[in-house]
Each structure stands twice: as C-alpha cells, then as structure tokens.
Write a protein that holds these residues in place. Structure first.
Motif, mmCIF file in Angstrom:
data_model
loop_
_atom_site.group_PDB
_atom_site.id
_atom_site.type_symbol
_atom_site.label_atom_id
_atom_site.label_comp_id
_atom_site.label_asym_id
_atom_site.label_seq_id
_atom_site.Cartn_x
_atom_site.Cartn_y
_atom_site.Cartn_z
ATOM 1 N N ALA A 175 0.575 -1.207 0.360
ATOM 2 C CA ALA A 175 -0.128 0.013 0.394
ATOM 3 C C ALA A 175 1.179 1.472 -0.127
ATOM 4 C CB ALA A 175 -0.692 0.220 1.051
ATOM 5 N N GLN A 176 2.114 1.043 0.902
ATOM 6 C CA GLN A 176 3.039 2.468 0.555
ATOM 7 C C GLN A 176 3.540 2.632 -0.842
ATOM 8 O OE1 GLN A 176 3.221 5.044 3.285
ATOM 9 N NE2 GLN A 176 4.311 5.751 2.076
ATOM 10 N N ALA A 177 3.878 2.010 -1.736
ATOM 11 C CA ALA A 177 4.363 1.768 -1.864
ATOM 12 C C ALA A 177 3.724 2.039 -3.082
ATOM 13 C CB ALA A 177 5.121 0.147 -2.942
ATOM 14 N N ILE A 178 2.197 1.548 -3.591
ATOM 15 C CA ILE A 178 0.990 2.777 -4.505
ATOM 16 C C ILE A 178 0.971 3.974 -4.518
ATOM 17 C CG2 ILE A 178 -1.323 2.493 -4.707
ATOM 18 C CD1 ILE A 178 -1.693 -0.798 -4.162
ATOM 19 N N VAL A 179 0.830 3.887 -2.864
ATOM 20 C CA VAL A 179 0.655 5.909 -2.599
ATOM 21 C C VAL A 179 2.092 6.504 -2.872
ATOM 22 C CG1 VAL A 179 0.570 7.477 -0.942
ATOM 23 C CG2 VAL A 179 -1.248 5.068 -0.199
ATOM 24 N N GLU A 180 3.278 6.300 -2.839
ATOM 25 C CA GLU A 180 4.503 6.751 -3.204
ATOM 26 C C GLU A 180 4.347 7.068 -4.287
ATOM 27 O OE1 GLU A 180 7.711 4.586 -1.113
ATOM 28 O OE2 GLU A 180 7.051 5.534 0.489
ATOM 29 N N SER A 181 3.646 5.883 -5.633
ATOM 30 C CA SER A 181 4.096 5.582 -6.778
ATOM 31 C C SER A 181 2.965 6.816 -7.799
ATOM 32 C CB SER A 181 4.207 4.306 -7.583
ATOM 33 O OG SER A 181 3.068 3.828 -7.198
ATOM 34 N N ALA A 182 2.470 6.811 -6.571
ATOM 35 C CA ALA A 182 1.437 7.463 -7.394
ATOM 36 C C ALA A 182 1.586 9.417 -6.439
ATOM 37 C CB ALA A 182 -0.187 7.288 -6.695
ATOM 38 N N GLY A 183 2.787 9.969 -6.172
ATOM 39 C CA GLY A 183 3.106 10.665 -5.932
ATOM 40 C C GLY A 183 2.832 11.349 -4.535
ATOM 41 N N GLY A 184 2.200 10.303 -3.526
ATOM 42 C CA GLY A 184 1.672 10.724 -2.591
ATOM 43 C C GLY A 184 2.479 10.779 -0.958
ATOM 44 N N GLY A 185 4.159 10.407 -1.456
ATOM 45 C CA GLY A 185 4.507 10.435 -0.422
ATOM 46 C C GLY A 185 4.635 9.680 0.681
ATOM 47 N N THR A 186 4.379 10.094 2.142
ATOM 48 C CA THR A 186 4.421 9.323 3.521
ATOM 49 C C THR A 186 2.824 9.969 3.546
ATOM 50 O OG1 THR A 186 6.568 8.960 3.664
ATOM 51 C CG2 THR A 186 5.002 8.756 5.302
ATOM 52 N N VAL A 187 2.152 8.881 4.776
ATOM 53 C CA VAL A 187 0.899 9.079 4.622
ATOM 54 C C VAL A 187 1.131 8.932 5.963
ATOM 55 C CG1 VAL A 187 -1.710 8.321 4.398
ATOM 56 C CG2 VAL A 187 -0.272 7.935 2.590
ATOM 57 N N GLN A 188 0.530 10.150 6.636
ATOM 58 C CA GLN A 188 0.431 9.802 8.301
ATOM 59 C C GLN A 188 -1.320 9.664 8.905
ATOM 60 O OE1 GLN A 188 2.232 13.441 9.242
ATOM 61 N NE2 GLN A 188 3.955 12.039 9.293
ATOM 62 N N THR A 189 -1.245 9.378 9.815
ATOM 63 C CA THR A 189 -2.181 8.936 10.350
ATOM 64 C C THR A 189 -2.643 10.247 11.431
ATOM 65 O OG1 THR A 189 -2.634 6.765 10.210
ATOM 66 C CG2 THR A 189 -4.139 7.683 12.288
ATOM 67 N N TYR A 190 -3.477 11.183 11.912
ATOM 68 C CA TYR A 190 -3.603 11.963 12.437
ATOM 69 C C TYR A 190 -4.621 11.851 13.598
ATOM 70 C CZ TYR A 190 -1.811 15.047 9.203
ATOM 71 O OH TYR A 190 -0.668 15.117 8.132
ATOM 72 N N PHE A 191 -3.387 11.931 14.819
ATOM 73 C CA PHE A 191 -4.670 11.307 16.305
ATOM 74 C C PHE A 191 -5.014 12.823 16.575
ATOM 75 C CE2 PHE A 191 -2.314 7.598 15.232
ATOM 76 C CZ PHE A 191 -2.951 6.668 15.237
ATOM 77 N N LYS A 192 -5.824 12.462 17.545
ATOM 78 C CA LYS A 192 -6.592 14.177 18.276
ATOM 79 C C LYS A 192 -6.806 13.487 19.718
ATOM 80 C CE LYS A 192 -7.505 17.427 14.516
ATOM 81 N NZ LYS A 192 -7.818 18.087 13.839
#
Length: 88
Positions: free
Chosen positions: A71-88
């Motif tokens: 999944a991370q490789a798919i996101v990176e190949s689409a130009g999305g970079g590193t995905v972060q989860t935001y916890f509040k």
C-alpha cells in the motif's frame, strides 16, 4: 509481601495497556495507508473498493510482503509520499 505483589501486578497491568495502545496505534497507521492506496486504485481503475483491496492483497501475496508495504508503495508511486495518521 502483599503490598509488593500488588505493586508488581499494577506494573504488569500498566505495561499490558501500554502495549495494547501501541498495537492499536500501529494498526490504525497501517489502515490509513491501506485506505489511501485503495482510493488511488479505485480512481485509477474505476473499480469497487472490494476489487481494489483484492488487488492489493494479491500483490502482497505474490511479492510475499506485508499489505501495508504494498500500500505504501502504491501511494508513493502516485506521488502521495508518506501517509500519516493524525490522532487528536
């Protein structure tokens, strides 16, 4: 002796809860990148969510790597970079 036993049980309980919290955080972070990758596949292939997840699972199985890594490789190949989860 009984006081020390209570203290030890409390320490073990706190450690278990801390480990559970860490595991839940890691699961949520993995889920976030998988969801983003699923969205990318849906947009690129005009497919359903189920089909997109199935594509990621097949790639994971064929490459013998974890689902979140694919999944991370798919996101990176689409130009999305590193995905972060935001916890509040």
């Amino acid at each position: 002796m009984q006081q020390a036993s209570k203290g030890l049980r409390l320490a073990v309980l706190i450690a278990e809860h801390s480990q559970t919290a860490n595991n839940l955080r890691a699961a949520m972070e993995s889920r976030t990148v998988i969801d983003v990758a699923t969205g990318i596949i849906i947009a690129q292939n005009r497919c359903t969510q189920e089909e997109a997840i199935e594509l990621i699972k097949k790639a994971s199985s064929n490459r013998n790597v974890k689902l979140r890594v694919v999944a991370q490789a798919i996101v990176e190949s689409a130009g999305g970079g590193t995905v972060q989860t935001y916890f509040k």
